[in-house]
Design a protein around this motif. Structure first.
Motif, PDB file in Angstrom:
ATOM      1  N   GLU A  43       0.828  -1.205   0.000  1.00  0.00           N
ATOM      2  CA  GLU A  43       0.000   0.000   0.000  1.00  0.00           C
ATOM      3  C   GLU A  43       0.867   1.261   0.000  1.00  0.00           C
ATOM      4  O   GLU A  43       0.530   2.252  -0.660  1.00  0.00           O
ATOM      5  CB  GLU A  43      -0.937  -0.017   1.222  1.00  0.00           C
ATOM      6  CG  GLU A  43      -1.770   1.230   1.414  1.00  0.00           C
ATOM      7  CD  GLU A  43      -2.872   1.435   0.376  1.00  0.00           C
ATOM      8  OE1 GLU A  43      -3.720   2.319   0.581  1.00  0.00           O
ATOM      9  OE2 GLU A  43      -2.895   0.727  -0.661  1.00  0.00           O
ATOM     10  N   ARG A  51       2.048   1.664  -3.508  1.00  0.00           N
ATOM     11  CA  ARG A  51       0.939   2.081  -4.386  1.00  0.00           C
ATOM     12  C   ARG A  51       0.683   3.578  -4.269  1.00  0.00           C
ATOM     13  O   ARG A  51       0.542   4.277  -5.271  1.00  0.00           O
ATOM     14  CB  ARG A  51      -0.347   1.317  -4.025  1.00  0.00           C
ATOM     15  CG  ARG A  51      -1.546   1.676  -4.906  1.00  0.00           C
ATOM     16  CD  ARG A  51      -2.873   1.265  -4.293  1.00  0.00           C
ATOM     17  NE  ARG A  51      -3.201   1.999  -3.094  1.00  0.00           N
ATOM     18  CZ  ARG A  51      -3.717   3.231  -3.080  1.00  0.00           C
ATOM     19  NH1 ARG A  51      -3.965   3.869  -4.214  1.00  0.00           N
ATOM     20  NH2 ARG A  51      -3.982   3.827  -1.930  1.00  0.00           N
ATOM     21  N   TRP A  59      -9.637  -0.369  -7.628  1.00  0.00           N
ATOM     22  CA  TRP A  59      -9.151  -0.714  -6.295  1.00  0.00           C
ATOM     23  C   TRP A  59     -10.279  -0.746  -5.270  1.00  0.00           C
ATOM     24  O   TRP A  59     -11.213   0.045  -5.315  1.00  0.00           O
ATOM     25  CB  TRP A  59      -8.084   0.284  -5.843  1.00  0.00           C
ATOM     26  CG  TRP A  59      -6.824   0.201  -6.624  1.00  0.00           C
ATOM     27  CD1 TRP A  59      -6.495   0.951  -7.721  1.00  0.00           C
ATOM     28  CD2 TRP A  59      -5.718  -0.671  -6.392  1.00  0.00           C
ATOM     29  NE1 TRP A  59      -5.253   0.593  -8.185  1.00  0.00           N
ATOM     30  CE2 TRP A  59      -4.751  -0.405  -7.388  1.00  0.00           C
ATOM     31  CE3 TRP A  59      -5.450  -1.653  -5.440  1.00  0.00           C
ATOM     32  CZ2 TRP A  59      -3.543  -1.078  -7.452  1.00  0.00           C
ATOM     33  CZ3 TRP A  59      -4.238  -2.330  -5.502  1.00  0.00           C
ATOM     34  CH2 TRP A  59      -3.307  -2.041  -6.502  1.00  0.00           C
ATOM     35  N   ILE A  62      -9.213   5.992  -2.333  1.00  0.00           N
ATOM     36  CA  ILE A  62      -7.990   5.554  -3.006  1.00  0.00           C
ATOM     37  C   ILE A  62      -6.802   6.478  -2.731  1.00  0.00           C
ATOM     38  O   ILE A  62      -5.652   6.070  -2.811  1.00  0.00           O
ATOM     39  CB  ILE A  62      -8.261   5.415  -4.529  1.00  0.00           C
ATOM     40  CG1 ILE A  62      -7.267   4.466  -5.175  1.00  0.00           C
ATOM     41  CG2 ILE A  62      -8.290   6.769  -5.214  1.00  0.00           C
ATOM     42  CD1 ILE A  62      -7.394   3.055  -4.718  1.00  0.00           C
ATOM     43  N   ARG A 100      -5.442  -2.907   2.720  1.00  0.00           N
ATOM     44  CA  ARG A 100      -6.029  -2.956   1.373  1.00  0.00           C
ATOM     45  C   ARG A 100      -5.684  -4.255   0.637  1.00  0.00           C
ATOM     46  O   ARG A 100      -6.460  -4.747  -0.190  1.00  0.00           O
ATOM     47  CB  ARG A 100      -5.574  -1.756   0.540  1.00  0.00           C
ATOM     48  CG  ARG A 100      -6.482  -1.479  -0.646  1.00  0.00           C
ATOM     49  CD  ARG A 100      -6.049  -0.273  -1.449  1.00  0.00           C
ATOM     50  NE  ARG A 100      -5.967   0.958  -0.714  1.00  0.00           N
ATOM     51  CZ  ARG A 100      -6.985   1.810  -0.539  1.00  0.00           C
ATOM     52  NH1 ARG A 100      -8.172   1.544  -1.052  1.00  0.00           N
ATOM     53  NH2 ARG A 100      -6.804   2.921   0.149  1.00  0.00           N
ATOM     54  N   PRO A 128      -7.564  -6.429  -2.499  1.00  0.00           N
ATOM     55  CA  PRO A 128      -7.252  -5.164  -3.178  1.00  0.00           C
ATOM     56  C   PRO A 128      -8.193  -4.778  -4.307  1.00  0.00           C
ATOM     57  O   PRO A 128      -8.308  -3.601  -4.652  1.00  0.00           O
ATOM     58  CB  PRO A 128      -5.838  -5.402  -3.714  1.00  0.00           C
ATOM     59  CG  PRO A 128      -5.724  -6.884  -3.858  1.00  0.00           C
ATOM     60  CD  PRO A 128      -6.553  -7.464  -2.754  1.00  0.00           C
ATOM     61  N   LEU A 133      -3.639  -8.079 -10.034  1.00  0.00           N
ATOM     62  CA  LEU A 133      -3.096  -6.725 -10.039  1.00  0.00           C
ATOM     63  C   LEU A 133      -2.074  -6.468 -11.147  1.00  0.00           C
ATOM     64  O   LEU A 133      -1.445  -5.413 -11.168  1.00  0.00           O
ATOM     65  CB  LEU A 133      -2.455  -6.409  -8.675  1.00  0.00           C
ATOM     66  CG  LEU A 133      -3.395  -6.488  -7.472  1.00  0.00           C
ATOM     67  CD1 LEU A 133      -2.656  -6.103  -6.205  1.00  0.00           C
ATOM     68  CD2 LEU A 133      -4.615  -5.603  -7.669  1.00  0.00           C
ATOM     69  N   TRP A 143      -0.520  -2.473 -10.257  1.00  0.00           N
ATOM     70  CA  TRP A 143       0.458  -2.152  -9.205  1.00  0.00           C
ATOM     71  C   TRP A 143       1.834  -2.195  -9.859  1.00  0.00           C
ATOM     72  O   TRP A 143       2.357  -3.255 -10.165  1.00  0.00           O
ATOM     73  CB  TRP A 143       0.351  -3.180  -8.075  1.00  0.00           C
ATOM     74  CG  TRP A 143       1.126  -2.864  -6.839  1.00  0.00           C
ATOM     75  CD1 TRP A 143       0.768  -2.014  -5.836  1.00  0.00           C
ATOM     76  CD2 TRP A 143       2.401  -3.412  -6.461  1.00  0.00           C
ATOM     77  NE1 TRP A 143       1.743  -1.992  -4.858  1.00  0.00           N
ATOM     78  CE2 TRP A 143       2.749  -2.834  -5.214  1.00  0.00           C
ATOM     79  CE3 TRP A 143       3.278  -4.316  -7.047  1.00  0.00           C
ATOM     80  CZ2 TRP A 143       3.935  -3.153  -4.534  1.00  0.00           C
ATOM     81  CZ3 TRP A 143       4.458  -4.627  -6.390  1.00  0.00           C
ATOM     82  CH2 TRP A 143       4.780  -4.048  -5.146  1.00  0.00           C
TER      83      TRP A 143
END
Length: 203
Positions: free
Chosen positions: A18, A21, A64, A79, A86, A98, A129, A133
């Motif tokens: 996270e 991200r 997300w 977000i 998450r 996520p 993802l 990501w």
């Protein structure tokens, strides 16, 4: 310090993912060496340089999970806010993980959430993802040192917090902790302002 169990702790892995991200922004450079590439109505010529912005997909609220119960709801965990959990899947909660559970048209294949109804402890996941990501780039040319970097980041975090008590002051004021967009595209985004904190050595 035994690094393997530490780096496999679900919550620490989720906090790590996270943080990257929310607080990284980079452009990954690619080209289409085998021929023109068509994306929507745009054709990118062969060997033309393409810059992929990691922040666009990292901040896509339609993709997300934000804890939203409908597609029109922002949810408990917007977000643009840090949410340590998450990336955790809870076995008895089909809306955890996520990915936004009720996205009408997911951009990437979603994992089979029914497979998560085993055991009782939450687990960390990166399922679904790919292309979203991207703190280390994407595809088969993403950073080869990403696994080493993950171990070093989590281990460093654990060492500091095992030796020091760190207390954020004015913890309700999130404005200074927002990413500083002056550094957009350059990798790590530092805080926008000064973040006051108190540090004490542990006894």
């Amino acid at each position: 310090m035994n690094v393997e169990p530490l780096c496999n702790m679900p919550l620490l892995q989720s906090m790590y993912a996270e943080t990257l991200r929310l607080y990284t922004s980079l452009f990954t450079l690619r080209s289409a060496p085998h021929g023109g590439l068509t994306v929507c109505d745009l054709t990118i010529p062969k060997d033309e340089l393409i810059a992929v912005d990691s922040r666009v997909s990292a901040m896509d609220s339609s993709f997300w999970n934000t804890g939203a119960t409908s597609t029109d709801n922002e949810g408990e965990h917007p977000i643009n806010h840090y949410w340590a959990e998450r990336f955790l899947v809870y076995p008895k909660d089909p809306t955890s993980g996520p990915l936004r559970f009720n996205a009408s048209k997911p951009k990437f294949p979603a994992p089979d959430r029914s497979s998560h109804i085993t055991g009782s402890e939450p687990h960390f996941t990166m399922d679904g993802l790919a292309g979203a990501w991207l703190p280390y780039g994407g595809g088969n040319r993403q950073c080869p040192g990403r696994n080493f970097a993950k171990y070093e980041i989590i281990r460093g975090f654990a060492i500091v917090l095992s030796m020091l008590d760190v207390e954020l002051l004015d913890s309700d004021d999130v404005e200074p902790r927002k990413p500083d967009m002056k550094f957009y595209g350059l990798g790590t985004l530092p805080p926008k302002g000064k973040v006051p904190f108190r540090v004490r050595r542990r006894d």
